[in-house]
Design a protein around this motif. Structure first.
Motif, PDB file in Angstrom:
ATOM      1  N   MET A   1     -20.139 -28.969  27.117  1.00  0.00           N
ATOM      2  CA  MET A   1     -19.371 -29.724  26.136  1.00  0.00           C
ATOM      3  C   MET A   1     -19.895 -29.490  24.720  1.00  0.00           C
ATOM      4  O   MET A   1     -19.144 -29.466  23.746  1.00  0.00           O
ATOM      5  CB  MET A   1     -19.423 -31.223  26.465  1.00  0.00           C
ATOM      6  N   THR A   2     -21.247 -29.288  24.609  1.00  0.00           N
ATOM      7  CA  THR A   2     -21.828 -29.074  23.287  1.00  0.00           C
ATOM      8  C   THR A   2     -21.276 -27.806  22.633  1.00  0.00           C
ATOM      9  O   THR A   2     -21.043 -27.772  21.428  1.00  0.00           O
ATOM     10  CB  THR A   2     -23.359 -28.989  23.381  1.00  0.00           C
ATOM     11  N   VAL A   3     -21.040 -26.749  23.439  1.00  0.00           N
ATOM     12  CA  VAL A   3     -20.505 -25.494  22.906  1.00  0.00           C
ATOM     13  C   VAL A   3     -19.102 -25.722  22.346  1.00  0.00           C
ATOM     14  O   VAL A   3     -18.778 -25.274  21.236  1.00  0.00           O
ATOM     15  CB  VAL A   3     -20.486 -24.407  23.993  1.00  0.00           C
ATOM     16  N   GLN A   4     -18.250 -26.436  23.088  1.00  0.00           N
ATOM     17  CA  GLN A   4     -16.896 -26.723  22.610  1.00  0.00           C
ATOM     18  C   GLN A   4     -16.942 -27.599  21.362  1.00  0.00           C
ATOM     19  O   GLN A   4     -16.188 -27.394  20.412  1.00  0.00           O
ATOM     20  CB  GLN A   4     -16.068 -27.408  23.702  1.00  0.00           C
ATOM     21  N   ALA A   5     -17.852 -28.585  21.365  1.00  0.00           N
ATOM     22  CA  ALA A   5     -17.980 -29.472  20.207  1.00  0.00           C
ATOM     23  C   ALA A   5     -18.411 -28.689  18.967  1.00  0.00           C
ATOM     24  O   ALA A   5     -17.927 -28.950  17.856  1.00  0.00           O
ATOM     25  CB  ALA A   5     -18.971 -30.590  20.513  1.00  0.00           C
ATOM     26  N   HIS A   6     -19.315 -27.726  19.153  1.00  0.00           N
ATOM     27  CA  HIS A   6     -19.756 -26.901  18.020  1.00  0.00           C
ATOM     28  C   HIS A   6     -18.601 -26.049  17.493  1.00  0.00           C
ATOM     29  O   HIS A   6     -18.461 -25.858  16.285  1.00  0.00           O
ATOM     30  CB  HIS A   6     -20.919 -26.017  18.451  1.00  0.00           C
TER      31      HIS A   6
ATOM     32  N   ASP B   1     -15.428 -26.932  17.766  1.00  0.00           N
ATOM     33  CA  ASP B   1     -14.559 -27.922  17.102  1.00  0.00           C
ATOM     34  C   ASP B   1     -15.034 -28.148  15.667  1.00  0.00           C
ATOM     35  O   ASP B   1     -14.225 -28.182  14.720  1.00  0.00           O
ATOM     36  CB  ASP B   1     -14.579 -29.254  17.852  1.00  0.00           C
ATOM     37  N   PHE B   2     -16.335 -28.343  15.515  1.00  0.00           N
ATOM     38  CA  PHE B   2     -16.931 -28.538  14.185  1.00  0.00           C
ATOM     39  C   PHE B   2     -16.668 -27.319  13.298  1.00  0.00           C
ATOM     40  O   PHE B   2     -16.294 -27.450  12.130  1.00  0.00           O
ATOM     41  CB  PHE B   2     -18.431 -28.782  14.349  1.00  0.00           C
TER      42      PHE B   2
ATOM     43  N   LEU C   1     -20.356 -33.676  14.137  1.00  0.00           N
ATOM     44  CA  LEU C   1     -21.050 -32.554  14.761  1.00  0.00           C
ATOM     45  C   LEU C   1     -20.696 -32.358  16.221  1.00  0.00           C
ATOM     46  O   LEU C   1     -20.646 -31.226  16.716  1.00  0.00           O
ATOM     47  CB  LEU C   1     -22.568 -32.754  14.633  1.00  0.00           C
ATOM     48  N   LEU C   2     -20.438 -33.464  16.943  1.00  0.00           N
ATOM     49  CA  LEU C   2     -20.268 -33.386  18.394  1.00  0.00           C
ATOM     50  C   LEU C   2     -18.993 -34.059  18.893  1.00  0.00           C
ATOM     51  O   LEU C   2     -18.741 -34.066  20.103  1.00  0.00           O
ATOM     52  CB  LEU C   2     -21.486 -33.999  19.088  1.00  0.00           C
ATOM     53  N   GLY C   3     -18.195 -34.616  17.986  1.00  0.00           N
ATOM     54  CA  GLY C   3     -16.898 -35.146  18.378  1.00  0.00           C
ATOM     55  C   GLY C   3     -16.911 -36.511  19.019  1.00  0.00           C
ATOM     56  O   GLY C   3     -15.860 -37.064  19.329  1.00  0.00           O
TER      57      GLY C   3
ATOM     58  N   SER D   1     -21.195 -41.247  20.665  1.00  0.00           N
ATOM     59  CA  SER D   1     -22.176 -41.542  21.715  1.00  0.00           C
ATOM     60  C   SER D   1     -22.922 -40.293  22.191  1.00  0.00           C
ATOM     61  O   SER D   1     -23.816 -40.385  23.030  1.00  0.00           O
ATOM     62  CB  SER D   1     -21.481 -42.205  22.911  1.00  0.00           C
ATOM     63  N   ALA D   2     -22.553 -39.124  21.661  1.00  0.00           N
ATOM     64  CA  ALA D   2     -23.208 -37.877  22.073  1.00  0.00           C
ATOM     65  C   ALA D   2     -24.638 -37.823  21.547  1.00  0.00           C
ATOM     66  O   ALA D   2     -25.004 -38.533  20.604  1.00  0.00           O
ATOM     67  CB  ALA D   2     -22.407 -36.677  21.570  1.00  0.00           C
ATOM     68  N   GLU D   3     -25.441 -36.961  22.150  1.00  0.00           N
ATOM     69  CA  GLU D   3     -26.850 -36.838  21.781  1.00  0.00           C
ATOM     70  C   GLU D   3     -27.043 -35.646  20.837  1.00  0.00           C
ATOM     71  O   GLU D   3     -26.784 -34.510  21.216  1.00  0.00           O
ATOM     72  CB  GLU D   3     -27.710 -36.646  23.037  1.00  0.00           C
ATOM     73  N   VAL D   4     -27.512 -35.927  19.622  1.00  0.00           N
ATOM     74  CA  VAL D   4     -27.706 -34.845  18.659  1.00  0.00           C
ATOM     75  C   VAL D   4     -28.798 -33.882  19.113  1.00  0.00           C
ATOM     76  O   VAL D   4     -28.791 -32.691  18.730  1.00  0.00           O
ATOM     77  CB  VAL D   4     -28.018 -35.413  17.255  1.00  0.00           C
ATOM     78  N   GLU D   5     -29.716 -34.336  19.955  1.00  0.00           N
ATOM     79  CA  GLU D   5     -30.764 -33.432  20.446  1.00  0.00           C
ATOM     80  C   GLU D   5     -30.173 -32.301  21.286  1.00  0.00           C
ATOM     81  O   GLU D   5     -30.746 -31.216  21.356  1.00  0.00           O
ATOM     82  CB  GLU D   5     -31.804 -34.208  21.253  1.00  0.00           C
TER      83      GLU D   5
END
Length: 368
Positions: free
Chosen positions: A1-6, A8-9, A57-59, A62-66
């Protein structure tokens, strides 16, 4: 999900940058650099300040920035070249420059210094603003091989500037299949304002390729596990959403391609605050900002300054980017001091600030 969120950003901020400029302008920037700087600010944020940054950054607030920081950290490691290949060059620096007027939280400093590219360094923003600017610019220039010699322009450091969180990136990689320099020729390019002749390279090779409705996609592999992907529309350049882009990237398969590609030298300098505001990031720029994870001293972001240079030629690609998140002190009074001379009778209270309980009270008529 982080890859898609990046992704998206990437698409959202690029669209916002395009909207902010003229329709025919080029847009080039580094999602890696901007996300790196903002993610580290987010690490030190709390409350609404953090929620807005994480959502960008992550859409999802509640997502974790780490998770994003780990993704960006993974991208600092390139694949090893084979013995006959030109070694790729990647250098990253994440630096918090802090004035002596503030105290950086030990936990924030330790987490930054634990990163391979992280450090905390002093800068005399208050005592010598020009010296601080030159110090930061010299460090960015060193990291970027002088492609970005002056990230911070004169006057960018204000009286209340007390810190800058700076990401700098340099990448130089050779193509796995180099273009033939003798085949480069001037050919027409159909830009929005009319046709123009540009130096155009030629390559005939097995490359990643996809043909989807409205689009052709070509993936040019470079040494180190880096790809340069061209997304060519059938007609005018639209603004596809991130899921469309992700779908196009996932469809490429190796195929023989005769590719003609313009040589490129692109550059952008931008103050990103208006763009970030448009994308929902507001609180961190205001007096309501909560960056208590960075410092006990109340801070807010003053400006987000970004610069990118990207060059593509027959041999490969070379790019540099830098992002500076300038921070101001909320409690720092930069006005002329008010004169107070206690030379007449006065009242004095000694109290507990939080509860309001008064320990001592006095009416002073004669201190002699």
């Amino acid at each position: 999900m982080t890859v898609q969120a990046h992704l998206d950003f990437t698409v959202a901020l690029q669209d916002a940058l395009a909207e902010a400029g003229a329709p025919a302008d080029n847009v080039v920037w580094s999602p890696y650099s901007v996300a790196s700087a903002l993610a580290l600010v987010t690490r030190g944020a709390a409350g609404k300040t953090k929620d807005e940054l994480v959502t960008l950054l992550l859409g999802d607030s509640s997502a974790e920035v780490e998770d994003l920081i780990r993704l960006l950290d993974d991208a600092e490691r390139l694949a090893e070249p084979q013995r006959d290949q030109q070694p790729p060059v990647l250098e990253v620096a994440n630096t918090l420059w802090a004035d002596e007027r503030i105290t950086v939280r030990q936990a924030f400093a330790a987490a930054l210094e634990a990163m391979p590219s992280g450090s905390v360094r002093p800068a005399p923003f208050g005592a010598d603003p020009e010296g601080a600017r030159e110090l930061i610019n010299a460090d960015v220039a060193k990291t970027t091989r002088n492609l970005i010699p002056e990230l911070l322009q004169p006057g960018v450091i204000k009286q209340d500037t007390v810190a800058a969180l700076v990401n700098a990136l340099y990448l130089k990689v050779a193509w796995r299949h180099k273009f033939e320099e003798a085949a480069t020729e001037s050919r027409p390019f159909h830009r929005p304002g009319g046709e123009v002749s540009v130096p155009t390279m030629w390559l005939s090779e097995n490359l990643g390729y996809a043909r989807e409705p409205g689009w052709q996609v070509v993936a040019l592999p470079a040494i180190g596990g880096v790809d340069a992907v061209v997304l060519l529309p059938d007609g005018e350049l639209p603004t596809p959403d991130a899921r469309t882009v992700k779908g196009l990237l996932d469809k490429t398969k190796r195929q023989k391609v005769n590719l003609r590609l313009p040589k490129l030298r692109l550059k952008l300098q931008a103050e990103l605050t208006p763009v970030l505001n448009r994308l929902g990031v507001h609180t961190v720029f205001t007096d309501l900002a909560d960056l208590s994870g960075v410092s006990d001293d109340p801070l807010a972001v003053q400006a987000v300054i970004h610069e990118t240079v990207l060059k593509i030629d027959e041999q490969g690609l070379e790019g540099a980017a830098a992002t500076a998140v300038m921070m101001r002190a909320l409690s720092l009074d930069t006005s002329e001091p008010v004169e107070v001379t206690v030379d007449r009778p006065f009242l004095l209270l000694v109290r507990h600030k939080d509860s309001g309980a008064v320990y001592f009270s006095a009416r002073v008529n004669d201190p002699s």
